[in-house]
Design a protein around this motif. Structure first.
Motif, short mmCIF file in Angstrom:
data_model
loop_
_atom_site.label_atom_id
_atom_site.label_comp_id
_atom_site.label_asym_id
_atom_site.label_seq_id
_atom_site.Cartn_x
_atom_site.Cartn_y
_atom_site.Cartn_z
N TYR A 31 8.94 -7.60 -2.74
CA TYR A 31 7.39 -7.53 -1.73
C TYR A 31 6.59 -6.65 -3.32
O TYR A 31 5.36 -5.94 -3.24
N GLY A 32 7.55 -5.61 -4.02
CA GLY A 32 6.80 -5.32 -5.06
C GLY A 32 5.15 -5.90 -5.70
O GLY A 32 4.36 -5.19 -6.22
N ARG A 33 5.34 -7.78 -5.67
CA ARG A 33 4.20 -8.25 -6.20
C ARG A 33 2.85 -7.74 -5.34
O ARG A 33 2.06 -8.01 -6.17
N TYR A 34 3.18 -7.20 -4.10
CA TYR A 34 2.15 -6.84 -4.05
C TYR A 34 1.23 -5.45 -3.83
O TYR A 34 0.41 -5.14 -2.81
N ALA A 35 2.00 -5.05 -4.35
CA ALA A 35 1.83 -3.35 -4.67
C ALA A 35 0.98 -3.44 -5.17
O ALA A 35 -0.31 -2.14 -4.76
N ASP A 87 5.11 -13.99 5.37
CA ASP A 87 3.17 -14.52 5.74
C ASP A 87 2.01 -12.47 6.15
O ASP A 87 0.97 -13.04 5.99
N ILE A 88 2.47 -11.67 6.65
CA ILE A 88 1.46 -10.79 7.55
C ILE A 88 1.50 -10.20 5.60
O ILE A 88 0.57 -9.31 6.11
N ALA A 89 2.18 -10.66 4.30
CA ALA A 89 2.36 -9.06 3.70
C ALA A 89 0.44 -9.35 3.31
O ALA A 89 0.08 -7.97 2.70
N PRO A 90 -0.26 -10.83 2.78
CA PRO A 90 -0.92 -10.52 1.87
C PRO A 90 -2.42 -10.33 2.45
O PRO A 90 -3.89 -10.12 2.50
N PHE A 91 -1.92 -9.82 4.15
CA PHE A 91 -3.21 -9.49 4.75
C PHE A 91 -3.09 -7.47 4.41
O PHE A 91 -4.75 -6.91 5.19
N PHE A 92 -2.77 -6.67 3.75
CA PHE A 92 -3.00 -5.35 3.95
C PHE A 92 -4.02 -4.69 3.45
O PHE A 92 -4.48 -3.78 3.45
N LYS A 93 -4.53 -5.90 2.34
CA LYS A 93 -4.67 -5.50 1.14
C LYS A 93 -6.28 -5.02 2.06
O LYS A 93 -7.15 -4.55 1.78
N GLU A 124 -2.43 -4.52 -4.78
CA GLU A 124 -3.90 -4.33 -4.34
C GLU A 124 -4.06 -3.78 -3.55
O GLU A 124 -4.93 -3.25 -2.92
N VAL A 125 -2.40 -3.78 -3.00
CA VAL A 125 -2.14 -2.17 -1.91
C VAL A 125 -2.48 -1.15 -2.10
O VAL A 125 -3.76 -0.40 -1.73
N CYS A 126 -1.80 -0.83 -3.17
CA CYS A 126 -2.03 0.56 -3.35
C CYS A 126 -3.76 0.44 -4.34
O CYS A 126 -4.01 2.19 -4.16
N ASP A 127 -4.14 -0.61 -4.80
CA ASP A 127 -5.72 0.02 -5.71
C ASP A 127 -7.31 -0.10 -4.81
O ASP A 127 -7.48 1.27 -4.49
N ALA A 128 -6.06 -0.95 -2.91
CA ALA A 128 -7.14 -0.60 -2.08
C ALA A 128 -6.97 0.82 -1.62
O ALA A 128 -8.67 1.24 -0.70
N VAL A 129 -5.73 1.13 -1.58
CA VAL A 129 -5.49 2.24 -0.85
C VAL A 129 -6.43 3.57 -1.30
O VAL A 129 -6.53 4.79 -0.77
N VAL A 130 -6.61 3.56 -2.88
CA VAL A 130 -6.70 4.01 -3.80
C VAL A 130 -7.78 4.95 -3.59
O VAL A 130 -8.83 5.69 -3.42
N ALA A 131 -8.93 2.93 -3.28
CA ALA A 131 -10.32 3.27 -2.85
C ALA A 131 -10.82 3.96 -2.14
O ALA A 131 -12.13 4.33 -1.95
N LYS A 132 -10.21 3.31 -0.80
CA LYS A 132 -10.74 3.91 0.25
C LYS A 132 -9.70 4.96 0.94
O LYS A 132 -10.53 5.23 1.85
N CYS A 133 -8.29 5.29 1.24
CA CYS A 133 -8.06 6.11 2.07
C CYS A 133 -7.92 7.37 2.03
O CYS A 133 -7.97 8.20 2.59
N LEU A 134 -8.09 7.76 0.30
CA LEU A 134 -7.67 8.99 -0.31
C LEU A 134 -9.03 10.21 -0.16
O LEU A 134 -8.87 11.09 -0.08
N THR A 135 -9.86 9.77 0.68
CA THR A 135 -11.27 10.14 1.22
C THR A 135 -11.81 10.37 2.47
O THR A 135 -12.51 11.16 2.81
N GLY A 136 -10.94 10.54 2.89
CA GLY A 136 -10.98 10.10 4.79
C GLY A 136 -10.75 11.04 4.82
O GLY A 136 -10.21 12.46 5.01
N ARG A 137 -10.09 10.60 6.84
CA ARG A 137 -9.66 12.12 7.50
C ARG A 137 -8.50 12.09 6.84
O ARG A 137 -7.07 11.78 6.24
N PRO A 138 -8.30 14.31 7.50
CA PRO A 138 -6.71 14.44 6.56
C PRO A 138 -5.30 13.32 6.94
O PRO A 138 -4.20 13.42 6.72
N LYS A 139 -5.59 12.89 8.60
CA LYS A 139 -4.25 12.19 9.43
C LYS A 139 -4.21 10.67 8.20
O LYS A 139 -2.91 10.34 7.97
N THR A 140 -5.54 10.47 7.44
CA THR A 140 -5.45 9.23 6.59
C THR A 140 -5.21 9.46 5.61
O THR A 140 -4.21 8.14 5.39
#
Length: 2015
Positions: free
Chosen positions: A87-91, A52-58, A93-109
């Protein structure tokens, strides 16, 4: 409640999607936190809530609010931990979102985003992850690219190349290398290094390096140096984790499967082929005009077309396609008429095989027959290309062994031998590179092929077949070859076995073991790496930590067997290194608070607070206080790191006050020097600050000292590496210049063995010499100068590109620091490396460059170009490569280069040949010793260039040979030179030059046995028609003879025949020993026929020898420096009928009568004349001519003749020894050093020979030689003095030490100071080593003491040292011997004695004089007993066994008694148990120390027999004897190897001491005694013992020890052991291998010796009958007889068997002594067995026979029967007992009355009084005189004392004989003392050659105990002989024979013997009571045990015990 709280509360009721997308960020934040908690609580990955919660992480991870985004990532991490791979089928969309938004953030992020990626990899979404990474690295923001590279690095590092495919990463890297951001470039380099760890350096280099810039290449090359080892994954994917067993299961199953598991975990090797993309080559091939080109008529066009194909096919991976037509074309081109085209076609096939692999298998089988057929060509280039292509086809998998069998069969039957041999070589390669399973399948096909080829007529084919069979055996073992080997002849079988043995392990076990080992090494290293958390790719770069890499070369299977040892050794070393945990050298940051908390109470708090003070005085006070506290710390090692952190923080390196700075540096220096292990991270912490302090004048000295201490702690290599970067980047130029100055001192202190020289030289060149500061440049020049001292001129090759001005400055510096090589030893050592031996740097520490990459195919082709200019340019290019490599290259990859250069040696252009020769010389110089193997025999082709007529060409060749000789040793060149000298193609000039060159090389050598191989070609060349060649050969022969050695030349003369032999023999010294080489087989002379010989004899008078058409003038056979009359003719040499020494008319005694001892004088003329006359008389002509020649060389020749013949003329030498010694005196007085040294070399051999002959110098011989030797001890040459000193010490072996000592004392009066010094030293030596022998001459120390007043300091020193040695031995007693001394002398002696005491205490040698005092005290207290203990062996063998008076008497020099030395050595055992352990487990030499302690303890215990020490030793007596018994064989075996017999003497002496004490001897168990007696008897019989060192003495010692054991050991055990040993001995017990005699013969000798021992025991049985357990002895006799059986007894009786006779004799003696009472001692014999025991029949027989002979008191008619006969005969039994006791007392009194047996008689009487205290012995002496009775009383009292002291009667003889009292003769059976041997046999025991079986026992026991059981009538005992006539005796004999035959016939001996036996059980009670009554002499007494006859009590107790056993258990079990 606020609105916000309400909002949050309400929001919790919303669905997840609404909450996660809520407009309020706090709601979203709370939702993510709750989501994370929910995921954490889920344990089942199939839970529906996860779906149920897997699609929300994107969208959640793309939140714009940074805190919310972090929480979303936390929730995602929790989700991924709970989820599974589904659950690899969600990988995506989630990885693309992480690449787009998370790799330029804070060091902890960013960190959490990386963790998300790693979890997706764990869930096997690797492809999605890498797709995302491809997008991430394209991000324009560099900040986002670095984390992407880092996460790929982490994934690869943790999961390994099996999970994360390197191929995709390799594709991403090239664009990152050119990134504009340096951090991205650094990370990409780190990722590349990580790839190297997983797939190896070579694949990464080949794929990536061509795509990067040169700078990046250079940087990566530098980093790759640090990459070592292999990598292993540390993390597993989720599915593998689920399969992983529980830890308990793992621990339980870690048995056999552990190795397999570790092998499975080892990452699979990644093939570079799999990493690259396939390339289509067919399309470009079509476009290139290939098809037209291959049909061209010009060969060059055809070659170019094929070359295009070769180039296209050289790609790593070729795309599959239709290559059928290409292969058909290539097949035609292989047979092209032009070799170059054929070579090109073959290379193209090889490239296609490598690129297509299995896709080329069909084409390979199609081409194989043609390729094998083509092997017939002899061109090296063609053969090499064919070999490489065939190998490539097999390695690439195109062919397998099963497919090629038929082709191989066809090829091995080819008519051209080259095809056959090369095919087999290829098959060998295929087998070696295949695994065992493959070879097992096909070996049956290949073995017959190889076996057939073993019979080939060509050696190369046979060798190749042998190699193939060896490869098969190595792979699958010997079994497949066993049947085939049977068909081979012995020669081939032996060769094959040797090759198989030489190739290493036969089975494949070794390789697998090696693999497992390496696997183990990897795992241990990885375990250590686990502690290092790798976060960023940049951390892989240098300065961060060492990196371990996969092996670059993964061709383990193809390693040849010859390299196995090296590989194995390297592997072991590598494993050892890997197993160590790598030290973390990067210090972590630590705050002051953390430092203070970790310090705790280590340092006082006020000190730390003062260090923070702003007032410098307080800081100074604090640092001083800190220094004191640090110096007082106990466990400094634990606190070093934290204290270093403290000092670097407080006051820190920014401290401004100089004094505080100095104190800080001193504390750090103290820490580094005092800690056992100073961490490298502490060095890193301090290094920057210290280097800055070095630049400061005020702190420079302290800082430099600190750096040196760092180097001692962690090694200068580490300090240097760290300093390079600091000094290079520091802004202060003084840091660089002063740092370099310190480096100069460090190199001087530590040498260069710890340094990476290349890095240091590069640093100096790139940084130091480029500096604008003059001080820096000057310091750099000094560093290079210091390096020159250790490295030498080779350093100049690395500085060729330096400016000329600097080069000249460097040359000046080199002159100041000349090359010292190995003599330049470092002054300081590195503590961390003390355990490992490091060689001094030198040339080998300079790096060698791998030039394989520069030797390109283009270069090799250019060397074969048709254009000579191109060829010349190529040769110059090779020289340039050598220059670039600083003329230091590795051999790898140079095989093809040597092949190409070999081709140029036969170039038509002579200038090119000379250029090639020069280049080959350069290559040899650059490569060093490795050139010999790498060059593939090119030296033979170089030597062929000497056949050229041009002088320049030959000079170039010789220059190349010079270079080659400098690179490899001359011995490696000799085989090539030998074959070249016999090559007919080389002309006279070439051979002349080669002989001259060889002679020059040999002239620089002192000894070179290999030169003898040149003798034959040189001898042949002496017959050459060219005078130049003859002259050169002559000079070469001179050098060969000089360096080869006489023995080597003798062995090789057999290979030379004909006139050559004649010529060589004239050059060789004409020794008689050459006779065997020059005598012709049929009575002729030298190598020529008899006819030729006569011609030679005639023609030599004219100076010309004619041989066929060839004439040889006398000039061809020069004999330099030899007069014709001093040279024996050749024919004379070949026939020397007379012996070297003629001693037939020698009258030595008369010559010696003329000699008088006198002070030494130089020989007078008349004495020399007399010597010459004697020598001419007794020495052969050729020998005395040489010895009396004025030419010292001829004298040396004469000595060599004597030396050679010495072993065979030992007896003759003795006869003319006085003449020889006079000649030696003459030589000692001459000044020629060469001859003198030869004399001093010969004399030790002579004295050893005399010792071997057991000869001792006569007084006259000593008077001739010793005065001169002693006087010449002071020779002015040290080497001569040393040899003379050793010779003087050796003379003790052949001359008494006491007499030799007097000559040394004469030397103390010499006028030569050096002589007096040497004599003083020798006095010390004699006191130390021969103190006992010179103890009567100790007054001579007064002479030594007077030397302490001499002016010469050396004399005083020698005298003081000698007196100190005397003090060590004598203690304070020495003052009695030194005479009157001045106060100054006494003071000097006092000081030296105190020093000696300290030295002795340090070495644990006890106090001075202690050992001597202990010995004297024990002798004084124990009198003759100790004397016997210490010297018994010597006394027993002190008789001379030689007729001549001056032969040496054997002395067994037992140091523990005869030498006043400390009993325990420096490192010896300290107590009894340690001593026993050393005896048991130590080597023979080590066990001596243990035996010294044991002897000491035994002596102490013997001194106090009643003390507690003796009781303690008795407990350990059996253990001690057991240890010693086991040691006997070890010590004798050790001595038989040629070692000293010292340990043998010690073990025998220790056993002797043990068995001298009866109490200890009785404590030894029977089993131990059995082992000991067996061992001693075996060594007594061993034929090798007499030939050992002191062999005759050892035999006598064994003899005496055996007697002592028989005398003092428990007699019951001795009887049992010896009777048991009469059986045949197990063959394995014999110490030596079987000689010619059979084991039967050996056992016969052994049995004879055992019989003699039994005789010894039986003879004294009369006096010891009450000491033995008769039951046990009878049991042993019973077992022996039963084992033989009646049939065997009958057979042996007919053969007169000695062992059987001996057993019967023992039984007869027992029956005789005990009478009928013997039947009471059969408790251990099963008398009721069926048939009856044989012993019963023999007892009855003896009883009846003895009774008939009146040797036994009659007991009535039925007494000898077995049963209840005693019931009716009570009184007769009692009367018999009384009568027997009286009879025994009468016999004892007779013994006492005889002076020879009085002691034994008294002892027996004493035993009677002890056993029968109620018997009044004096009532029997009523008729004796009062004097006799008094004598008996005194004697009994003395015996009682002796018994209390544990002494035997034999060792305490009576002082006076007894008064005459009884007129009766003494009995015949007198006991034989172990020491006082039978006088009747003395004459026999003193034969000149000691017999091992000579036991000092009677030669045949029948002489003493006349006959065995059936021959008792021969015992003519005087006591019983009266009344027995000869007729009676004959009747007895007949009766005994009939009884024996009856017993043998039916197993029963008459009815009278069997009936009572059968009734024993029926009448048991009656028997018991009747026996009791019969044996009770006083039935009315209450206590029957106090009766007169305790022997009958013993019989009673035996029967009672037997009856009780019968009652309880029925029948007895037979033994």
């Amino acid at each position: 409640m606020s609105e916000e709280e309400k909002l949050l509360k309400e929001a919790k009721k919303l669905p997840w999607e609404d909450r996660l997308l809520h407009k309020n960020w706090k709601v979203r934040n709370e939702a993510n936190i709750d989501l994370a908690s929910l995921c954490d609580s889920i344990t089942d990955p199939k839970d529906s809530r996860l779906r149920d919660i897997a699609p929300f992480f994107k969208k959640a991870v793309a939140d714009s609010n940074a805190p919310v985004q972090e929480k979303a990532l936390d929730a995602l991490i929790a989700f991924l931990k709970a989820a599974d791979a589904d659950y690899g089928r969600y990988a995506k969309e989630v990885c693309d979102a992480v690449v787009a938004k998370c790799l330029t953030g804070r060091p902890k992020t960013v960190e959490k985003a990386q963790a998300v990626f790693m979890l997706w990899v764990e869930l096997e979404a690797v492809d999605v992850f890498l797709d995302s990474m491809e997008k991430a690295i394209k991000n324009k923001v560099a900040k986002a690219v670095v984390p992407a590279i880092d996460v790929m690095f982490q994934a690869l590092s943790e999961f390994g190349a099996k999970v994360v495919p390197p191929k995709r990463i390799l594709k991403m890297l090239p664009e990152l290398f050119d990134h504009q951001d340096q951090n991205v470039r650094a990370s990409s380099k780190g990722l590349t290094l990580e790839l190297c760890r997983w797939i190896g350096k070579d694949p990464v280099k080949s794929i990536l390096f061509e795509k990067m810039r040169d700078t990046m290449k250079k940087e990566l090359e530098a980093e790759l140096v640090n990459v070592t080892g292999t990598a292993k994954p540390s993390r597993k994917i989720r599915s593998e984790q689920d399969r992983e067993p529980e830890p308990e299961t793992v621990s339980e199953a870690a048995g056999p499967g552990a190795v397999e598991e570790s092998e499975a975990d080892t990452p699979a090797e990644i093939d570079e082929y799999e990493l690259v993309d396939p390339v289509d080559i067919l399309t470009p091939l079509e476009k290139s005009g290939f098809w037209d080109g291959v049909k061209a008529t010009k060969w060059s066009e055809r070659k170019e077309a094929v070359a295009e194909l070769t180039k296209l096919a050289s790609t790593k991976k070729i795309a599959p396609g239709d290559f059928t037509e290409v292969c058909r074309t290539l097949k035609k081109l292989i047979t092209d008429v032009n070799i170059a085209v054929a070579v090109e076609a073959i290379q193209a096939i090889g490239n296609l095989a490598r690129g297509l692999r299995t896709h080329f298998s069909g084409s390979s089988r199609f081409l194989l027959p043609v390729l094998l057929e083509k092997l017939k060509e002899k061109k090296p280039t063609l053969t090499e290309s064919l070999t490489q292509t065939l190998q490539a086809m097999y390695k690439s998998g195109c062919l397998n062994l099963a497919d090629i069998v038929e082709d191989v069969k066809t090829a091995t039957k080819n008519k051209v031998p080259l095809v056959r041999s090369l095919t087999l070589n290829w098959v060998t390669f295929c087998i070696e590179t295949s695994n065992k399973a493959v070879v097992l399948k096909v070996h049956k096909d290949y073995v017959p092929i190889c076996m057939e080829c073993l019979n080939d007529g060509t050696p190369d084919v046979r060798d190749a077949a042998f190699s193939a069979l060896t490869a098969i055996a190595k792979s699958v073992g010997m079994r497949p070859l066993e049947r085939s080997l049977e068909k081979l002849d012995d020669v081939r079988k032996k060769k094959l076995s040797e090759m198989i043995a030489g190739s290493g392990s036969v089975s494949g076990a070794t390789s697998s073991a090696a693999v497992k080992n390496s696997g183990g090494g990897v795992s241990s290293s990885e375990a250590s790496e686990g502690s290092f958390v790798k976060k960023s790719a940049a951390s892989m770069l240098s300065g961060k930590r060492p990196v371990s890499a996969a092996p670059a070369n993964k061709k383990g299977a193809s390693v040849k067997s010859g390299n196995n040892k090296k590989v194995d050794g390297a592997g072991r070393a590598e494993t050892a290194k890997l197993s160590e945990t790598p030290e973390d050298i990067e210090p972590a940051e630590m705050s002051l608070e953390e430092i203070e908390s970790r310090l705790g109470s280590l340092i006082q708090a006020d000190v730390i607070s003062q260090l923070k003070s702003a007032v410098w005085k307080e800081r100074l006070e604090a640092i001083s206080s800190l220094k004191q506290q640090v110096e007082g710390l106990q466990n400094l090692d634990q606190s070093v790191e934290i204290l270093t952190y403290l000092l670097c923080t407080l006051p820190g390196w920014n401290e401004k006050n100089v004094q505080v700075q100095q104190q800080v540096i001193e504390v750090i220096t103290y820490l580094a020097s005092s800690a056992t292990k100073f961490p490298k991270k502490c060095v890193v912490l301090c290094l920057l600050g210290i280097s800055e302090r070095v630049a400061d004048m005020k702190t420079r000295v302290h800082a430099m000292k600190c750096l040196t201490t760092f180097s001692e702690a962690v090694g200068p290599g580490f300090v240097f590496e760290r300093l390079y970067k600091i000094m290079k980047e520091h802004k202060n130029p003084k840091v660089l210049s002063e740092g370099l100055s310190w480096m100069v001192s460090a190199i001087d202190d530590f040498g260069v063995s710890h340094l990476k020289l290349k890095d240091l030289i590069d640093f100096c060149k790139d940084t130091g010499l480029q500096s604008s500061a003059a001080a820096t440049r000057n310091a750099t020049i000094k560093v290079l100068g210091a390096l020159h001292k250790f490295i030498g001129p080779e350093i100049k090759g690395f500085l060729t590109d330096v400016k000329p001005a600097l080069l000249s400055a460097l040359d000046v510096e080199y002159q100041k620091n000349p090359f010292e090589g190995n003599s330049a030893a470092p002054k300081k050592t590195v503590r961390a490396l003390e355990s490992t031996s490091l060689s001094v740097g030198g040339l080998d520490s300079l790096p060698r460059e791998d030039i394989s990459g520069k030797v390109t195919p283009t270069l090799l082709k250019s060397l074969e170009s048709p254009d000579w200019k191109v060829r010349l340019e190529s040769i110059e290019a090779v020289n340039k490569i050598l220059e670039e490599a600083n003329k230091r290259i590795q051999p790898t990859g140079t095989g093809e280069l040597f092949g190409a250069l070999r081709g140029r040696l036969f170039d038509s252009n002579k200038n090119l040949v000379m250029a090639t020769l020069t280049t080959i010389g350069n290559v040899a110089s650059a490569m060093g010793p490795a050139v010999e193997k790498a060059s593939k025999g090119i030296l033979s082709d170089i030597l062929k260039c000497l056949s050229d007529n041009k002088k320049h060409m030959r000079e170039s060749t010789l220059s190349t040979l010079d270079a080659w000789n400098a690179a490899v040793h001359f011995d490696k060149m000799v085989p090539y030179i030998t074959s070249a000298l016999t090559d007919t193609k080389i002309g006279a000039e070439g051979r002349k030059d080669l002989f001259d060159w060889s002679a020059r090389q040999l002239s620089g050598l002192s000894e070179f046995p290999d030169a003898v191989h040149l003798l034959k070609p040189a001898a042949t060349a002496m017959m050459d028609k060219s005078s130049d060649v003859r002259k050169a050969a002559d000079g070469c022969i001179t050098e060969i003879l000089r360096v080869s050695g006489q023995e080597t030349i003798e062995k090789n003369l057999k290979d030379i025949q004909g006139p050559s032999l004649t010529l060589i023999l004239e050059r060789v010294k004409p020794y008689g020993s050459f006779q065997e080489f020059v005598e012709p087989p049929k009575g002729g002379s030298i190598g020529l026929s008899s006819k030729t010989n006569t011609k030679v004899a005639k023609s030599t008078s004219n100076g010309v020898t004619k041989n066929g058409n060839r004439t040889v003038t006398s000039r061809a056979i020069p004999a330099k420096g030899l007069k014709p009359d001093t040279m024996l003719p050749v024919q004379g040499i070949s026939v020397q009928p007379q012996a070297l020494l003629n001693v037939r008319d020698s009258n030595k005694e008369e010559r010696e009568r003329m000699v008088r001892r006198a002070k030494f004088e130089e020989p007078r003329i008349e004495q020399i004349q007399e010597l010459e006359n004697d020598m001419m008389k007794y020495f052969r002509e050729d020998l005395h001519r040489r010895l009396l020649s004025t030419d010292f060389k001829k004298q040396v020749d004469g000595l060599e003749m004597l030396q050679k013949a010495l072993p065979s003329i030992g007896k003759e030498i003795i006869e003319v020894l006085d003449i020889l010694l006079r000649w030696f005196v003459l030589q000692l007085c001459k000044s020629n050093t060469t001859c003198l040294l030869k004399v001093l070399e010969f004399l030790p051999e002579l004295f050893n020979s005399l010792k071997g002959e057991t000869y001792s110098l006569s007084e006259a011989e000593a008077a001739i030689f010793l005065p001169c030797l002693i006087e010449k001890l002071g020779h002015n040459i040290e080497k001569v003095r040393e040899k003379m000193r050793e010779l003087t010490k050796q003379i003790v072996q052949v001359y008494s030490a006491a007499k030799g000592y007097t000559y040394i004392l004469d030397g103390l009066r010499s006028k030569n100071n050096r002589t007096r010094i040497e004599c003083a030293d020798l006095v010390g030596f004699f006191i130390d080593h021969h103190g006992a022998e010179i103890s009567g001459q100790l007054k001579s120390l007064q002479m030594v003491a007077t030397l302490t007043a001499e002016r010469d300091g050396e004399i005083r020193k020698a005298a003081l040292n000698t007196l100190a040695t005397g003090y060590k031995i004598l203690g304070e007693d020495i003052w009695r011997y030194v005479g009157k001394l001045t106060d100054a002398q006494k003071s000097m002696l006092d000081d030296r004695f105190k020093w000696k005491v300290r030295e002795m205490e340090k070495r644990g040698e006890g106090r001075p004089g202690e050992a001597r005092a202990a010995l004297r005290r024990s002798v004084r207290e124990n009198g003759p007993e100790v004397a016997e203990q210490s010297c018994e062996v010597s006394q027993s063998i002190s008789r001379s066994i030689f007729s001549r008076k001056n032969f040496v008497q054997p002395e067994l020099n037992m140091e523990s008694h005869l030498m006043p030395r400390a009993l325990v050595g420096v490192s010896g055992p300290t107590n009894w148990n340690e001593a026993l352990d050393i005896i048991s487990f130590g080597s023979p030499e080590q066990s001596v120390e243990g035996m010294k302690v044991v002897c000491h303890e035994l002596t102490q215990a013997t001194n106090d027999p009643e003390g507690s020490l003796m009781d303690e030793l008795m407990k350990d007596a059996d253990r001690l004897v057991s240890c010693l018994a086991n040691k006997v064989a070890k010590t004798f075996d050790f001595s038989l190897t040629g070692a000293s017999s010292r340990s043998c003497k010690y073990v025998l002496n220790t056993l002797m001491q043990t068995f001298q004490n009866k109490r200890l001897a009785h404590a030894v168990k029977e089993s131990t005694l059995d082992n000991l007696i067996t061992e001693l008897l075996l060594w007594l019989l061993d034929e090798r013992v007499p030939h050992m060192d002191d062999g005759s003495q050892l035999l006598k010692a064994l003899n005496v020890l055996m007697l002592k054991i028989l005398d003092n050991a428990d007699r019951t055990s001795s009887f049992a052991v010896l009777i048991n040993l009469l059986r045949p001995l197990d063959p394995s017990r014999w110490p030596s291998p079987a000689t010619n005699e059979t084991f039967t013969a050996r056992n016969q000798k052994f049995s004879d010796l055992v019989v003699k021992c039994l005789i010894k025991l039986t003879k004294v049985l009369q006096s010891t009958i009450y000491d033995v357990d008769l039951d046990r002895i009878l049991q042993s006799i019973h077992v022996y007889l039963q084992e033989l059986g009646m049939e065997e007894i009958r057979r042996r009786a007919g053969a007169d068997d000695k062992p059987l006779r001996m057993v019967k004799t023992v039984l007869h003696e027992l029956v005789k002594l005990r009478g009928a009472a013997i039947k009471g001692h059969l408790s251990l014999v099963p008398i009721d067995m069926k048939p009856p025991p044989i012993i019963l029949a023999y007892i009855d027989l003896n009883l009846e026979t003895l009774a008939a002979a009146r040797m036994l008191t009659s007991t009535g008619p039925g007494q000898t029967h077995w049963g209840d006969s005693g019931v009716n005969n009570q009184a007769p039994a009692t009367n018999s007992a009384d009568a027997q006791l009286k009879q025994e007392l009468a016999a004892i009194f007779k013994k006492i009355g005889d002076k020879q047996t009085c002691t034994i008689g008294l002892y027996e009487l004493y035993r009677i009084t002890q056993l029968y205290p109620k018997v009044d012995i004096f009532s029997q002496l009523q008729n004796a005189s009062e004097a006799f009775r008094t004598y008996i009383r005194d004697g009994l009292a003395q015996m009682e004392k002796n018994a209390a002291a544990g002494r035997t009667p034999s060792s305490v003889p009576m002082a006076t004989p007894p008064p005459a009292s009884l007129n009766s003769s003494s009995p015949e059976f007198a006991p034989l003392s172990p020491v006082q041997t039978n006088s009747l046999n003395d004459s026999k025991s003193l034969s000149s050659k000691p017999e091992p079986t000579n036991f000092n026992l009677p030669p045949s026991y029948t002489e003493d105990i006349r006959g065995s059981g059936n021959a008792l009538a021969d015992q003519r005992n005087e006591r019983f002989i009266g009344g027995v006539t000869s007729g009676t005796l004959d009747a007895i004999r007949e009766r005994m024979k009939s009884m024996q035959l009856a017993a043998a016939g039916g197993g029963n001996i008459d009815e009278y013997a069997t009936r009572p036996l059968m009734s024993v059980n029926d009448n048991m009670n009656a028997g018991l009571s009747s026996q009791s009554r019969a044996l009770d002499p006083h039935p009315g007494m209450e206590n029957p045990t106090q009766g007169v006859l305790p022997m009958d009590e013993k019989a009673l107790s035996g029967l009672q015990a037997r009856m009780e056993r019968l009652k309880s258990g029925g029948a007895l079990e037979p033994l």
